[in-house]
Write an enzyme that holds these catalytic residues in place. Sequence first.
Site, mmCIF file in Angstrom:
data_model
loop_
_atom_site.group_PDB
_atom_site.id
_atom_site.type_symbol
_atom_site.label_atom_id
_atom_site.label_comp_id
_atom_site.label_asym_id
_atom_site.label_seq_id
_atom_site.Cartn_x
_atom_site.Cartn_y
_atom_site.Cartn_z
ATOM 1 N N ASP A 3 0.830 -1.136 -0.012
ATOM 2 C CA ASP A 3 -0.225 -0.124 0.022
ATOM 3 C C ASP A 3 1.080 1.262 -0.070
ATOM 4 O OD1 ASP A 3 -3.231 -0.003 0.649
ATOM 5 O OD2 ASP A 3 -2.050 1.980 1.007
ATOM 6 N N ASP A 40 4.388 3.248 -4.268
ATOM 7 C CA ASP A 40 3.343 3.996 -5.249
ATOM 8 C C ASP A 40 3.299 3.181 -6.526
ATOM 9 O OD1 ASP A 40 1.732 5.346 -6.979
ATOM 10 O OD2 ASP A 40 2.552 7.098 -6.309
ATOM 11 N N TYR A 68 -13.128 5.757 -15.065
ATOM 12 C CA TYR A 68 -13.262 4.427 -14.157
ATOM 13 C C TYR A 68 -14.154 3.064 -14.731
ATOM 14 C CZ TYR A 68 -14.607 2.121 -9.808
ATOM 15 O OH TYR A 68 -14.886 1.032 -8.630
HETATM 16 N N1 LIG Z 1 -16.408 0.001 -2.074
HETATM 17 C C1 LIG Z 1 -17.231 -0.372 -2.950
HETATM 18 O O1 LIG Z 1 -18.612 -0.111 -2.896
HETATM 19 C C2 LIG Z 1 -16.642 -0.688 -4.465
HETATM 20 C C3 LIG Z 1 -17.288 -0.822 -5.680
HETATM 21 C C4 LIG Z 1 -17.017 -1.607 -6.552
HETATM 22 C C5 LIG Z 1 -15.607 -1.420 -6.789
HETATM 23 N N2 LIG Z 1 -14.730 -1.065 -5.713
HETATM 24 C C6 LIG Z 1 -13.376 -1.520 -5.887
HETATM 25 O O2 LIG Z 1 -12.906 -2.025 -4.667
HETATM 26 C C7 LIG Z 1 -11.522 -1.672 -4.704
HETATM 27 C C8 LIG Z 1 -11.036 -1.280 -3.350
HETATM 28 O O3 LIG Z 1 -11.721 -0.187 -3.249
HETATM 29 P P1 LIG Z 1 -12.135 0.368 -1.440
HETATM 30 O O4 LIG Z 1 -13.068 1.475 -1.545
HETATM 31 O O5 LIG Z 1 -12.607 -1.034 -0.734
HETATM 32 O O6 LIG Z 1 -10.695 0.708 -1.003
HETATM 33 P P2 LIG Z 1 -9.843 0.291 0.073
HETATM 34 O O7 LIG Z 1 -9.960 0.497 1.561
HETATM 35 O O8 LIG Z 1 -9.373 -1.276 -0.289
HETATM 36 O O9 LIG Z 1 -8.299 0.852 -0.205
HETATM 37 C C9 LIG Z 1 -7.668 0.817 -1.274
HETATM 38 C C10 LIG Z 1 -6.212 1.030 -0.803
HETATM 39 O O10 LIG Z 1 -5.467 1.581 -2.139
HETATM 40 C C11 LIG Z 1 -4.308 2.319 -1.696
HETATM 41 N N3 LIG Z 1 -3.818 3.217 -2.695
HETATM 42 C C12 LIG Z 1 -4.357 4.126 -3.088
HETATM 43 N N4 LIG Z 1 -3.343 4.648 -4.302
HETATM 44 C C13 LIG Z 1 -2.269 4.083 -4.150
HETATM 45 C C14 LIG Z 1 -1.219 4.055 -4.899
HETATM 46 N N5 LIG Z 1 -1.077 5.114 -5.691
HETATM 47 N N6 LIG Z 1 -0.124 2.908 -4.777
HETATM 48 C C15 LIG Z 1 -0.575 2.013 -3.835
HETATM 49 N N7 LIG Z 1 -1.610 1.935 -2.790
HETATM 50 C C16 LIG Z 1 -2.600 2.965 -3.148
HETATM 51 C C17 LIG Z 1 -5.105 3.266 -0.613
HETATM 52 O O11 LIG Z 1 -4.064 3.753 0.312
HETATM 53 C C18 LIG Z 1 -5.849 2.223 0.136
HETATM 54 O O12 LIG Z 1 -5.559 1.664 1.238
HETATM 55 C C19 LIG Z 1 -11.095 -0.727 -6.009
HETATM 56 O O13 LIG Z 1 -10.788 -1.396 -6.599
HETATM 57 C C20 LIG Z 1 -12.542 -0.191 -6.300
HETATM 58 O O14 LIG Z 1 -12.621 0.188 -7.599
HETATM 59 C C21 LIG Z 1 -15.412 -1.078 -4.546
#
Ligand SMILES: NC(=O)c1ccc[n+]([C@@H]2O[C@H](COP(=O)([O-])OP(=O)(O)OC[C@H]3O[C@@H](n4cnc5c(N)ncnc54)[C@H](O)[C@@H]3O)[C@@H](O)[C@H]2O)c1
Length: 270
Positions: free
Chosen positions: A41, A67, A164
């Site tokens: 992360d 990153d 997206y």
């Molecule tokens: N939450 C929802 O309802 C939902 C719905 C559809 C899809 N998703 C997908 O689920 C996935 C996770 O989403 P989430 O909201 O649960 O987030 P999450 O809580 O899993 O967090 C994602 C992590 O990515 C890290 N991150 C961001 N930029 C970064 C970078 N440049 N390098 C390394 N790490 C980085 C952040 O620090 C964070 O810890 C995403 O792919 C999202 O599109 C989520």
Amino acid sequence: MQVGQLLNGGRAIVVGGGGMGNGRAIGRGIAAAGARVALVDIDPARVAEAVVDVEAQGGAALGLVGDVRDQAVVERIVAEAVEWLGGLDTLVTVVGGYSLFAKWAPLAEVTDDQWNLIMDLNLTYVVRFAREAIRVFLDQGSGGSIVSIGSISGNVASPYGAAYGAAKAALTNLAKSVSVEYGDKGIRMNVLSCGVIATEAQQANYPDGGGLAERIPAGRPGRPEEIANAVVFLASPYASYVSGQNLTADGSLTSRFPLPLPDVRSNVAG
Ligand SMILES: NC(=O)c1ccc[n+]([C@@H]2O[C@H](COP(=O)([O-])OP(=O)(O)OC[C@H]3O[C@@H](n4cnc5c(N)ncnc54)[C@H](O)[C@@H]3O)[C@@H](O)[C@H]2O)c1
């Protein structure tokens, strides 16, 4: 409910494993299924907490900070992870989203910079990690599995978030390419497209609840643990003949007929 030891003895990298929602749950779920896991992360504090989380449930985790937009960083992370894990069986890519990184906007107002950022954080970084993982799988000669977290926004139009939707849709075609190019080497790639999942990011999008319970046939948003369970299945030998697929976990939100129907319930027996 615990997922059984479907990944017993496995070695996994979870990119975005420090997340507060899906990422964190997927790291925990992979470890609970018996794999050692490298959690990646950009946020050092989150990744440290996620490691403690996995260790507290009796699993083994390594935290790696970087990153994912930087190719050199991706190479360094995969090398360090593979050394600690002693090889690699599973790559899960979770980093992604829209509202965390850009403002919702109609297409004519989206700049190249905004478009490229969203594509990078939802698609291009997956290519970077997949390339490195595939090289490791080929060197090992043992095959391997890649699971990428997609979204229903990649299955249907994502208004004001076209980048997206386009990026998430492209993950499925990427998975098909990997499956076709490397299937004979035992390498699989699948996408898990999430519907509305009760994470911090999702709750920020629907501060008033958004009437979600009424709109989702399952009657509620999904839980991150339910996403983790599906990831474990796709990564596991139970999905050994499943590759290039887009599995949707959305409580049937996008299965519903999209137009209003006459009220036929009075004609339905029972
Ligand atoms: N939450 C929802 O309802 C939902 C719905 C559809 C899809 N998703 C997908 O689920 C996935 C996770 O989403 P989430 O909201 O649960 O987030 P999450 O809580 O899993 O967090 C994602 C992590 O990515 C890290 N991150 C961001 N930029 C970064 C970078 N440049 N390098 C390394 N790490 C980085 C952040 O620090 C964070 O810890 C995403 O792919 C999202 O599109 C989520």
